[in-house]
Write an enzyme that holds these catalytic residues in place. Structure first.
Site, PDB file in Angstrom:
ATOM      1  N   TYR A  44       2.439  14.906  72.174  1.00 11.40           N
ATOM      2  CA  TYR A  44       3.182  14.377  73.405  1.00 11.40           C
ATOM      3  C   TYR A  44       2.854  12.911  73.309  1.00 11.40           C
ATOM      4  O   TYR A  44       2.042  12.522  74.524  1.00 11.40           O
ATOM      5  CB  TYR A  44       3.155  15.264  74.651  1.00 11.40           C
ATOM      6  CG  TYR A  44       3.148  16.601  74.329  1.00 11.40           C
ATOM      7  CD1 TYR A  44       4.245  17.287  73.919  1.00 11.40           C
ATOM      8  CD2 TYR A  44       2.053  17.379  74.705  1.00 11.40           C
ATOM      9  CE1 TYR A  44       4.568  18.567  73.833  1.00 11.40           C
ATOM     10  CE2 TYR A  44       2.275  18.944  74.649  1.00 11.40           C
ATOM     11  CZ  TYR A  44       3.542  19.365  74.141  1.00 11.40           C
ATOM     12  OH  TYR A  44       3.699  20.859  74.179  1.00 11.40           O
ATOM     13  N   TRP A  50       6.192  15.307  85.137  1.00 13.79           N
ATOM     14  CA  TRP A  50       5.478  16.128  85.778  1.00 13.79           C
ATOM     15  C   TRP A  50       4.070  16.243  85.374  1.00 13.79           C
ATOM     16  O   TRP A  50       3.105  16.375  86.254  1.00 13.79           O
ATOM     17  CB  TRP A  50       6.048  17.616  86.185  1.00 13.79           C
ATOM     18  CG  TRP A  50       5.918  18.581  85.209  1.00 13.79           C
ATOM     19  CD1 TRP A  50       6.047  18.558  83.730  1.00 13.79           C
ATOM     20  CD2 TRP A  50       5.721  20.008  85.254  1.00 13.79           C
ATOM     21  NE1 TRP A  50       6.201  19.792  83.083  1.00 13.79           N
ATOM     22  CE2 TRP A  50       5.850  20.513  84.016  1.00 13.79           C
ATOM     23  CE3 TRP A  50       5.769  20.765  86.496  1.00 13.79           C
ATOM     24  CZ2 TRP A  50       5.787  21.925  83.981  1.00 13.79           C
ATOM     25  CZ3 TRP A  50       5.770  22.301  86.206  1.00 13.79           C
ATOM     26  CH2 TRP A  50       5.630  22.790  85.029  1.00 13.79           C
ATOM     27  N   ASP A  51       3.930  15.869  84.055  1.00 13.70           N
ATOM     28  CA  ASP A  51       2.417  15.612  83.444  1.00 13.70           C
ATOM     29  C   ASP A  51       1.754  14.256  84.348  1.00 13.70           C
ATOM     30  O   ASP A  51       0.633  14.547  84.784  1.00 13.70           O
ATOM     31  CB  ASP A  51       2.446  15.130  82.171  1.00 13.70           C
ATOM     32  CG  ASP A  51       2.970  16.350  81.160  1.00 13.70           C
ATOM     33  OD1 ASP A  51       4.183  16.737  81.233  1.00 13.70           O
ATOM     34  OD2 ASP A  51       2.335  16.937  80.279  1.00 13.70           O
ATOM     35  N   TYR A  98       7.848  11.713  67.702  1.00  3.84           N
ATOM     36  CA  TYR A  98       8.194  12.826  68.447  1.00  3.84           C
ATOM     37  C   TYR A  98       9.463  12.910  68.635  1.00  3.84           C
ATOM     38  O   TYR A  98      10.312  12.046  68.511  1.00  3.84           O
ATOM     39  CB  TYR A  98       7.910  12.477  70.080  1.00  3.84           C
ATOM     40  CG  TYR A  98       8.234  13.428  71.159  1.00  3.84           C
ATOM     41  CD1 TYR A  98       7.450  14.684  71.166  1.00  3.84           C
ATOM     42  CD2 TYR A  98       9.442  13.428  71.775  1.00  3.84           C
ATOM     43  CE1 TYR A  98       7.637  15.580  72.094  1.00  3.84           C
ATOM     44  CE2 TYR A  98       9.711  14.388  72.792  1.00  3.84           C
ATOM     45  CZ  TYR A  98       8.881  15.532  72.534  1.00  3.84           C
ATOM     46  OH  TYR A  98       9.216  16.590  73.391  1.00  3.84           O
ATOM     47  N   ASP A 183       9.711  25.322  79.106  1.00  2.00           N
ATOM     48  CA  ASP A 183      10.604  24.947  77.663  1.00  2.00           C
ATOM     49  C   ASP A 183      11.426  26.615  77.478  1.00  2.00           C
ATOM     50  O   ASP A 183      12.550  26.751  77.380  1.00  2.00           O
ATOM     51  CB  ASP A 183       9.967  24.460  76.452  1.00  2.00           C
ATOM     52  CG  ASP A 183       9.308  23.265  76.961  1.00  2.00           C
ATOM     53  OD1 ASP A 183       9.169  22.966  77.998  1.00  2.00           O
ATOM     54  OD2 ASP A 183       9.466  22.370  76.069  1.00  2.00           O
ATOM     55  N   TYR A 386       3.631  29.835  74.258  1.00  2.00           N
ATOM     56  CA  TYR A 386       4.202  28.852  74.956  1.00  2.00           C
ATOM     57  C   TYR A 386       4.428  29.489  76.318  1.00  2.00           C
ATOM     58  O   TYR A 386       3.309  30.078  77.164  1.00  2.00           O
ATOM     59  CB  TYR A 386       5.626  28.226  74.415  1.00  2.00           C
ATOM     60  CG  TYR A 386       5.457  26.784  74.592  1.00  2.00           C
ATOM     61  CD1 TYR A 386       4.241  26.158  74.480  1.00  2.00           C
ATOM     62  CD2 TYR A 386       6.651  26.367  74.638  1.00  2.00           C
ATOM     63  CE1 TYR A 386       4.448  24.454  74.518  1.00  2.00           C
ATOM     64  CE2 TYR A 386       7.075  24.820  74.703  1.00  2.00           C
ATOM     65  CZ  TYR A 386       5.574  24.002  74.815  1.00  2.00           C
ATOM     66  OH  TYR A 386       5.804  22.608  74.793  1.00  2.00           O
ATOM     67  N   GLU A 430      -4.107  23.538  75.818  1.00  2.00           N
ATOM     68  CA  GLU A 430      -2.905  23.186  76.638  1.00  2.00           C
ATOM     69  C   GLU A 430      -2.511  24.526  77.227  1.00  2.00           C
ATOM     70  O   GLU A 430      -2.111  24.590  78.417  1.00  2.00           O
ATOM     71  CB  GLU A 430      -1.694  23.044  75.390  1.00  2.00           C
ATOM     72  CG  GLU A 430      -0.502  22.629  76.228  1.00  2.00           C
ATOM     73  CD  GLU A 430       0.539  22.227  75.071  1.00  2.00           C
ATOM     74  OE1 GLU A 430       0.163  22.457  73.773  1.00  2.00           O
ATOM     75  OE2 GLU A 430       1.759  22.003  75.244  1.00  2.00           O
TER      76      GLU A 430
END
Ligand code: 2M8
Length: 464
Positions: A44, A50-51, A98, A183, A386, A430
């Protein structure tokens, strides 16, 4: 006894090392040229909304000038309608690093006059968790930063109220599955796959997914069918110049009143009350109290699913509610506003959510690592894919704070201890497998580092 003492000391030593590692990861992902920290240098390479809020929260106990810089740079990308885009692109990296990048969103061209001209961005938003970061910075002795951020935060939270809350429901809708940050949540399956049939995708241009070539096992990532629809929704929004009214009136291919997003907006309104009070803005505090109250009432009326015992999602296009034992449905634990006309119902429902948190499905019996994003036993549960099962440090952080606010201190501590154990064992990954604790996704992940630091490495106790 001696054994226990040694174990305790070893755990403290591990945490000490991990604190240092958390600071190192944030430092390695920091980019001076844009004044912000990438979520991950490989997977990323831009700035995510929001990160950034989670990273700034962590930085409040590490490096205050970076904490402020994160938020300043993100809000430099704020649109004139108040929306903070979910990505502010990093001009330093090539377009091919990306997908979907600048060439797909084309914000400055498609939303000319509304999107900024000097920073390219996406055309969708993220949950407004920035208020918490501003409060952390203020609590670290920087009250003036609340003053500085007030107009920007006010524009963002007002955007949800003015542009994303149709009067008939009083709920906030999301118009892309990337907006709530989860996601490929199973809650999107019906609106995505039934709402957007393959026949709608016939003219989709070809594209290259970069996420499949960044060292992350493709089995951990969303499917091709998901990406096709994510791109389709993006292009439909772009065709309409990302004009909120036009998109709503033309009919959105994907539009959902999502419990997770709405809960975080209520929480955002509550934190605006707190900020307004600290700044002696009593009329603003009252306005945000009313907005929180009325959104909380709408959630009780329209989102609760009695059969599942969680809050569900309501599809704008079909008016059908879907619910699953997913952290989405537990999210209303994060706010305390009761919705006065439904307060009794809300109390009972919070009790039901707490019993779910204690249940085996959400790893309440010590059988697995809380909180899986989807409860074990749900048909689409996957312990490594995820947002369909793995434990994420940000949802644990949000829910641990929420549980403490509901008076469930023991459960809150259990969730925090789970995050701590997962990171102490494997590092700043992650996400994690709730059954085995194995790390997944990318490593050197910034919000894991930031929230680990916020929870376990600062001097002041958390959530008191
Ligand atoms: C993930 O989402 C992006 C799209 O926005 C992606 O998969 O490329 C999500 O986990 C999201 O919540 C997060 O903000 C983003 C960056 O960490 O990655």
């Amino acid at each position: 006894m001696l054994g226990l003492l040694l174990l305790g000391l070893a755990a403290r030593a591990a945490a000490g090392d991990r604190c240092e590692e958390a600071r190192r990861v944030l430092d390695e992902n920091w980019r001076e040229s844009i004044g912000s920290t990438l979520p991950s240098s490989s997977l990323y390479p831009h700035q995510w909304s929001w990160d950034t809020a989670f990273i700034a929260t962590g930085h409040a106990s590490i490096n205050i000038s970076r904490a402020k810089s994160e938020l300043r740079r993100l809000f430099d990308a704020q649109w004139s309608n108040g929306m903070v885009p979910h990505i502010a692109f990093n001009p330093e990296v090539p377009a091919t690093s990306y997908f979907p990048g600048v060439d797909w969103w084309k914000s400055s061209e498609a939303a000319r006059g509304v999107a900024p001209a000097d920073i390219e961005t996406s055309g969708i938003t993220n949950p407004p968790v920035h208020t918490a970061a501003v409060l952390r910075i203020a609590d670290a002795g920087h009250r003036d930063f609340m003053e500085e951020m007030w107009p920007k935060l006010d524009a963002l939270l007002s955007y949800f109220h003015n542009e994303r809350t149709p009067a008939e429901t009083g709920l906030v809708y999301v118009r892309h599955p990337w907006e709530n940050g989860m996601d490929n949540s199973p809650l999107w399956d019906v609106p995505l796959y039934e709402g957007i049939p393959n026949s709608s995708l016939a003219d989709l241009p070809p594209y290259n997914r970069t996420d499949l070539h960044k060292g992350v096992d493709p089995r951990d990532r969303p499917s091709q069918a998901f990406y096709d629809r994510a791109v389709y929704i993006l292009l439909e929004a772009r065709k309409r110049g990302y004009d909120e009214r036009r998109m709503w009136h033309d009919g959105l291919p994907f539009a959902v009143y999502d419990s997770f997003f709405n809960a975080l907006v209520v929480r955002g309104y509550e934190e605006m009350v707190e900020i307004a009070e600290r700044l002696d803005r009593s009329a603003d505090a009252e306005r945000y109290r009313e907005w929180a109250e009325s959104l909380a009432v709408s959630m009780e009326k329209l989102l609760w699913d009695e059969e599942k015992g969680v809050y569900g999602n309501l599809d704008v296009n079909t008016n059908k509610r879907t619910a699953a034992l997913h952290v989405t449905g537990l999210a209303p634990l994060v706010y305390v506003t009761r919705g006065s006309s439904c307060a009794a119902k809300r109390r009972l429902r919070v009790q039901r959510l707490l019993s779910l948190v204690r249940s085996g499905g959400f790893c309440g019996q010590g059988t697995c690592r809380p909180l899986p994003t989807l409860a074990r036993g749900e048909p689409s549960f996957s312990s490594r894919n995820y947002w369909r099962g793995p434990v994420w440090i940000n949802t644990n952080w949000l829910l641990a704070a929420g549980l403490a606010r509901q008076g469930a201190e023991e459960e809150s501590q259990r969730v925090l201890a789970s995050s701590r154990g997962l990171v102490d064992e494997s590092g700043m990954h992650e996400y994690f497998d709730p059954l085995t604790g194995a790390p997944h996704g990318t490593d050197g992940f910034s919000w894991t580092a930031a929230l680990y630091h916020d929870s376990f490495c600062r001097q002041v106790p958390v959530f008191v």
